[in-house]
Design an enzyme around this catalytic site. Structure first.
Site, PDB file in Angstrom:
ATOM      1  N   GLU A 522       0.711  -1.235  -0.036  1.00  0.00           N
ATOM      2  CA  GLU A 522       0.196   0.031  -0.038  1.00  0.00           C
ATOM      3  C   GLU A 522       0.657   1.346   0.116  1.00  0.00           C
ATOM      4  O   GLU A 522       0.720   2.465   0.716  1.00  0.00           O
ATOM      5  CB  GLU A 522      -0.983  -0.090   1.166  1.00  0.00           C
ATOM      6  CG  GLU A 522      -1.935  -1.216   1.239  1.00  0.00           C
ATOM      7  CD  GLU A 522      -2.873  -1.252   2.446  1.00  0.00           C
ATOM      8  OE1 GLU A 522      -2.650  -0.247   3.298  1.00  0.00           O
ATOM      9  OE2 GLU A 522      -3.731  -2.179   2.544  1.00  0.00           O
ATOM     10  N   GLU A 615      -4.569  -8.954   1.042  1.00  0.00           N
ATOM     11  CA  GLU A 615      -5.293  -8.346   2.179  1.00  0.00           C
ATOM     12  C   GLU A 615      -6.656  -8.298   2.123  1.00  0.00           C
ATOM     13  O   GLU A 615      -7.135  -7.858   0.982  1.00  0.00           O
ATOM     14  CB  GLU A 615      -4.780  -7.290   2.811  1.00  0.00           C
ATOM     15  CG  GLU A 615      -3.316  -7.259   3.583  1.00  0.00           C
ATOM     16  CD  GLU A 615      -3.200  -6.015   4.103  1.00  0.00           C
ATOM     17  OE1 GLU A 615      -4.093  -5.199   4.388  1.00  0.00           O
ATOM     18  OE2 GLU A 615      -1.997  -5.609   4.459  1.00  0.00           O
TER      19      GLU A 615
END
Length: 922
Positions: A522, A615
């Protein structure tokens, strides 16, 4: 190509050989086990643990710390750490050094991992800090604390409370920031003169700098990487040598609890000047089948002497048992011709061998994680000078963009979890048994894969995943050049990313469990279009240069298919985007990243790339706590009064509630089942961890785990087990059935089962039989009115009875029960027993809302920590007193060398019958 006469299946070649997707993987274990050749007893390589008897001192505040800093850092004006986990990272702040910094002396430590010689760093003259008292051999450190490594200086607390705390909930409310020193005296005998001597540190948090005998040796800023410094030029054999290590752990430097200190193992290596280099073996394989495999070996040889050396290497391959011990005779041999290694230089030798009927490494339950040991012996002038042992496993790996991942030709759906590095009440200090316990419980649930979020793991963790058969995504960075917190690794990334990548790959490239490299999570560069993609491409290329056999990835929560970032990686890893972010009706109006389900768009844009859900979920719950009313859909964000209790800092355990960007397990399962080309995914997260306590940042630890911080199963465990282990007969009921204040009120009952239908009974009366529909993963009776007594669920599969479970209303607490996770542990000061204490009624039923205060004692053993899994509990972990949380508490004990052969642990609580448990020691 030369065929060895004594074994026609063994061949030597100087050709380099790699095959994308087909690997042999090795785990370096440099121990001096007894080998089959008596002459190797004269080999000089020693690997010595130096974890014992360190002196430790931490400054009381940053203002009182010394000025021996690695580099200047920007001022932190905003110390709030409760930003959303998916908030946009921001640009770095330019700063200028106005005082002396030691970075120029530390950077050369990484030169071995900088490929371009022109970019390597020259060490300046002098030894900064040489006059500082802490690095002097005559400094009196008797008042300092005596510690054993691995050591986490913060885990004993105290916890900081309140919004204006020195350390907030994001970093776990523990005193991890600060500057500290470790000192140790090394007795180096005169016989070590002429040897090469190295210090290996598996992990130190952070900005580590090493002095020996008053001279600055080197260091490494990234707290998660393993690294080495050469002590040889600074040693004085024949006398005591003083080793001093300075650490500087900044505040506002992490989104989770980083720990503090030398929190992994530390080793002293002694070798002949001519030896196998650091992480110096690399094995690959191709043409893997049940009948044969071509194994390729590369060995790097270092010559630290001042003369050229002519060496010959022989590597034998042995079978090993499940404990890693060699068995039987060698099954194959690599034998190289003589090689000349120039003085002060390196050389590489390469060879290949055909191994008949290889025992393949693969994930259970359908495969077995077999391993081998390769023992490399170097000879100079006919005499053995080094022996280097390597554990490895042979397996094929294939990534299919339309169906997922294949190991040894078998399709393996990824049933994974994300794991942060802390071990709950033990903190960041690595302990093999604690990590093994986590993995064993994850396997019980059906988990087969680990993503090391978001940093390199301890080496011993990968030894465990190799041995137990987990698949691993080995991740390196949470940030690149754009920051998530003011003082995180973005400050050092430009100077160190190449060294960190190459050192990680060389350390871990030979583990059979590692299937994929991840170079980012991220990262803020998702937002910077071509500039960010160019940096991603550079990182990808370094990984491929070091290891062309494994694919690369980086996890994306913002980058879309039309953006440049996804083009740079081999595997598409999506964080939450696959099932959609903030896209369901219950999430409407929430601020932040919002996307529809994007698996189809990525699959259409990148038809040749495998897609992973790196995720997913980010579901939240507090074990055993059920809040009403219950959401009538399958997924909703936690809100105060809707799944959330802001007064007690609890989240409902009906397992329907999530972080604002997340999705329930039910929604994730449906998304994966609806897109079968997705290779599987990794739940956020396997275990609760210290820090990042969304949604209640006044707590100490997270709510994300399938297990709570103490390792007790949340209800979500059974939801995942029902999905991941469909062959296991099981059924689970929630909530508990102690609701005297709710008599006559609607109290929904949910059932998780691996069966396809179930019938629910309340006090013997059937409340109906229900069958799962398509994309349904729980059975719900949402109109049950509470009355005390017994709930029973009978599950069925294919029309036949499958499993049965009962939940009963309990009576008042009357006694304690204690159960150890194992009956026997090693009396070595390292092995641990995890003892669960239950508050029960007179019938032996756990009282599900009991909060009795429990006091623990241990006879002939040491209590290491206690816990109860409550994220809001601010009692320090070393306390011998702990309230039960929803009926359970945990005490962790160990036996020290020389103590009696059993530990007796006693749990007492006023008004309750005490519990005792005996743990045998060996």
């Amino acid at each position: 190509m030369r065929t060895l006469n004594h074994n026609p299946s063994v061949k030597f070649s100087l050709e380099t050989f790699t095959i994308i997707g087909y690997l042999i993987l090795i785990a370096f274990i440099p121990v001096l086990a007894q080998g089959p050749e008596a002459e190797t007893n004269s080999v000089t390589r020693q690997r010595i643990s130096i974890n014992e008897n360190w002196r430790f001192y931490k400054y009381p505040s940053a203002e009182k710390a010394d000025s021996l800093i690695y580099d200047v850092r920007p001022e932190v004006s905003d110390r709030r750490d409760d930003r959303p986990a998916d908030a946009k990272p921001t640009e770095a702040v330019d700063i200028e050094a106005k005082q002396m910094v030691l970075k120029s002396w530390i950077l050369p430590t990484g030169n071995e991992f900088i490929k371009d010689p022109g970019k390597r760093h020259l060490r300046p003259e002098g030894d900064p800090g040489s006059d500082f008292p802490f690095i002097q051999s005559d400094f009196n450190d008797s008042a300092w604390e005596n510690v054993t490594l691995p050591h986490d200086w913060a885990i004993k607390g105290p916890f900081f409370e309140g919004w204006d705390a020195q350390v907030g909930g994001g970093m776990g409310r523990l005193p991890s920031p600060g500057v500290a020193w470790y000192r140790k005296k090394l007795d180096i005998p005169a016989s070590d003169a002429g040897k090469s001597v190295f210090l290996d540190i598996d992990g130190a948090m952070s900005y580590a700098m090493v002095w020996l005998n008053g001279r600055l040796v080197g260091g490494w800023p990234y707290g998660y990487n393993s690294w080495r410094v050469d002590l040889t030029p600074f040693l004085s054999p024949g006398r005591e040598n003083l080793l001093a290590i300075r650490l500087d752990n900044p505040p506002a430097s992490s989104r989770w609890y980083p720990g503090g200190g030398i929190y992994r193992n530390v080793w002293l290596f002694k070798t002949h000047p001519v030896h196998v280099g650091h992480w110096g073996t690399c094995l690959t394989a191709g043409d893997i089948s049940q009948t044969s495999a071509t194994v390729n070996l590369q060995v790097t040889i270092d010559n630290d002497s001042k003369k050229n050396a002519v060496v010959r290497a022989v590597t034998q391959i042995f079978n090993i048992d499940t404990d890693g011990h060699m068995t039987g005779d060698a099954v194959a041999i690599f034998e190289s011709p003589n090689t000349t290694v120039a003085a002060g230089k390196k050389a590489q030798i390469e060879g290949s061998v055909t191994l008949n009927n290889p025992r393949l490494w693969g994930p259970p339950p359908t495969q077995t994680p077999h391993r081998y040991m390769a023992m490399t012996v170097l000879r100079q002038d006919g005499k053995p000078v080094d022996r280097y042992e390597t554990l490895f496993g042979i397996r094929s790996l294939f990534f299919d963009p339309d169906s997922g991942i294949y190991v040894n030709g078998e399709h393996i759906s990824i049933k994974g979890v994300n794991q942060h590095h802390d071990l709950g009440a033990l903190g960041a200090a690595f302990n093999t048994r604690a990590a093994q316990r986590q993995l064993e419980m994850l396997q019980e649930m059906g988990c087969n894969a680990i993503r090391t979020a978001h940093n390199p793991p301890a080496p011993e963790l990968l030894e465990l995943t190799d041995r137990m058969g987990f698949l691993v995504v080995d991740e390196l960075f949470d940030v690149w050049e754009r920051k998530k917190t003011p003082l995180d690794f973005h400050l050092n990334f430009p100077d160190w990313y190449e060294q960190d990548i190459r050192s990680l790959v060389r350390r871990d490239r030979n583990h059979p469990s590692v299937i994929l490299w991840s170079f980012g999570n991220e990262v803020g560069e998702q937002y910077t279009e071509e500039n960010g993609a160019a940096l991603a491409q550079r990182l990808h290329e370094i990984f491929k240069d070091e290891d062309p056999t494994r694919p690369t990835t980086a996890s994306m929560n913002f980058a879309k298919p039309h953006m440049p970032m996804p083009k740079t990686m081999d595997v598409i890893s999506l964080n939450y985007q696959g099932e959609g972010i903030r896209n369901a009706p219950a999430y409407s109006g929430l601020r932040g990243i919002t996307t529809p389900p994007l698996y189809p768009a990525f699959h259409d844009s990148f038809p040749s790339k495998v897609i992973l859900s790196s995720e997913n979920a980010a579901a939240l719950s507090t074990r055993g706590t059920y809040l009403f009313p219950v959401f009538d859909g399958i997924s909703a964000p936690v809100k105060d009064g809707s799944g959330g209790d802001p007064e007690n800092l609890y989240v409902s355990a009906y397992e329907l509630y999530t972080a604002p960007f997340g999705s329930s397990a039910d929604k994730v399962f449906a998304s994966l089942d609806n897109h079968p080309y997705v290779a599987g995914g990794f739940v956020w997260s396997g275990w609760d961890y210290l820090g990042e306590p969304t949604p209640y940042y006044q707590s100490r630890s997270s709510y994300y785990g399938i297990f709570d911080l103490a390792g007790f199963k949340k209800d979500r465990f059974y939801l995942y087990q029902s999905y991941w282990r469909p062959e296991l007969p099981m059924v689970h009921i929630l909530p508990h059935w102690n609701w005297p204040e709710r008599t006559g009120e609607v109290t929904p009952v949910h059932v998780f089962t691996s069966g396809d239908e179930a019938e629910l009974f309340l006090n013997g009366t059937s409340l109906g039989r229900k069958k799962k529909g398509r994309y349904e993963y729980r059975l719900r009776w949402d109109d049950v009115k509470y009355e005390p007594g017994e709930l029973k669920a009978v599950a069925y599969k294919n029309g036949g009875k499958w499993a049965e479970s009962v939940v009963q209303t309990t009576q008042e607490p009357t006694r304690l029960e204690a159960v150890a996770d194992r009956e026997k542990i090693q009396a070595d000061g390292k092995d641990l027993a995890f003892i669960t204490v239950r508050v029960t009624d007179r019938n032996g039923l756990v009282v599900p809302d009991a909060d009795n205060l429990i006091e623990f004692t241990a006879e002939n053993g040491e209590i290491v920590a206690t816990d109860n899994g409550d994220p809001s509990d601010m009692v320090p972990f070393p306390s011998f007193q702990r309230e039960a949380f929803n009926g359970l508490a945990l005490v962790i004990v160990r036996a020290m060398p020389g103590e009696p052969d059993s530990i007796t642990v006693t749990a007492n609580s006023p008004g309750l019958e005490p519990a005792r448990v005996v743990v045998n020691c060996r």
